[in-house]
Write an enzyme that holds these catalytic residues in place. Structure first.
Site, PDB file in Angstrom:
ATOM      1  N   CYS A   5       0.832  -1.207   0.000  1.00 19.24           N
ATOM      2  CA  CYS A   5       0.000   0.000   0.000  1.00 19.24           C
ATOM      3  C   CYS A   5       0.863   1.252   0.000  1.00 19.24           C
ATOM      4  CB  CYS A   5      -0.955   0.004   1.189  1.00 19.24           C
ATOM      5  SG  CYS A   5      -0.176  -0.080   2.806  1.00 19.24           S
ATOM      6  N   GLY A   6       1.838   1.308   0.909  1.00 18.36           N
ATOM      7  CA  GLY A   6       2.763   2.433   0.925  1.00 18.36           C
ATOM      8  C   GLY A   6       2.107   3.742   1.313  1.00 18.36           C
TER       9      GLY A   6
END
Length: 277
Positions: A117-118
């Protein structure tokens, strides 16, 4: 010390016939990294046992929590008698030098994000600039032929992978393509942290004239770790992510992907690779 391999019984089906046999798996267990003072857990990662101290040191260095070799005074396994003896090897205690109060804010993202996702790409790049990282210099250049040979040299030295088929690797090469060090782990990020941590503890950073090679793809986190280590060239056998390319371009890192056989793609920093036109 825990083993990097675990035995199991598997049922093999081939040409319609089945039989059982003993197989070996890459061990995967959690590693908790704890600060002794202030007392707190700073990270938990799933890893393959082995080079745990290097993994802890490399993680803390590449995340900007420690900057100097003497910031870490001691690394040790847990000795708490209330913790099951088998699990003590899954906890690494980090004693920092007296009076050193690290900024732990960069670690916050590890408690609510993953590489899948970051966080916002622009915010990620700005955060690295705020840490004081600058673009790497163009002081080196190598022939493309050196790059071609790296994947085979990496694979031929993957001891645990050869028996389990289930590990990633990160390797360090000199500019002539000679293998200097290699670390394996179920996670690419952990393998690179182990490699960086080993150099950090030996006071052998930065890697201004070194090449890093990783199995799999290259992500933002892997490029970030190479930036922290000062490595100007990162090679991978598979594709980079868009944010990995943006980071490499921003900080002048040569990023190579799809390195297979006698071909590869250069996504950033092509001036360091000599090719025929």
């Amino acid at each position: 010390m825990k083993s990097s391999k675990t035995k199991t019984t598997v049922w093999v089906v081939e040409q319609g016939q089945g039989k059982s046999r003993l197989d070996q798996l890459a061990t995967e267990e959690p590693l908790e990294i704890r600060f002794v003072e202030p007392q707190r857990t700073v990270a938990v990662t799933m890893r393959t046992p082995g080079a745990d101290f290097e993994l802890a040191a490399g993680f803390l260095y590449s995340e900007g929590i420690v900057q100097h070799h003497d910031d870490i005074q001691r690394l040790s396994y847990c000795v708490d008698p209330q913790v099951d003896g088998e699990q003590r090897y899954n906890i690494v205690n980090v004693a920092l030098r007296h009076g050193f109060l690290p900024d732990l804010q960069p670690l916050e993202r590890h408690f609510y994000t993953t590489s899948a996702c970051g966080i916002c790409g622009k915010a990620s790049l700005e955060a690295l600039q705020l840490r004081g990282y600058t673009a790497l210099s163009d002081g080196i250049q190598i022939d493309a032929a050196v790059i071609y040979n790296l994947p085979e040299r990496l694979r031929s030295h993957q001891a645990v992978f050869s028996s389990t088929g289930g590990l990633h690797a990160a390797a360090l090469f000199d500019l002539q393509g000679n293998l200097l060090a290699l670390k394996e782990d179920v996670g690419r990020h952990n393998a690179l942290d182990k490699l960086i941590g080993s150099a950090f503890l030996s006071n052998e950073l930065p890697w201004r004239d070194r090449i890093v090679m990783v199995s799999g793809r290259s992500s933002f986190e892997l490029v970030q770790k190479c930036l922290a280590a000062g490595a100007p060239i990162l090679c991978a056998v598979s594709a980079p992510s868009s944010l990995a390319v943006a980071l490499a371009q921003e900080f002048n890192i040569t990023l190579i992907g799809f390195l297979r056989g006698d071909r590869f793609n250069i996504y950033s920093g092509k001036q360091r690779i000599r090719v025929l036109l």
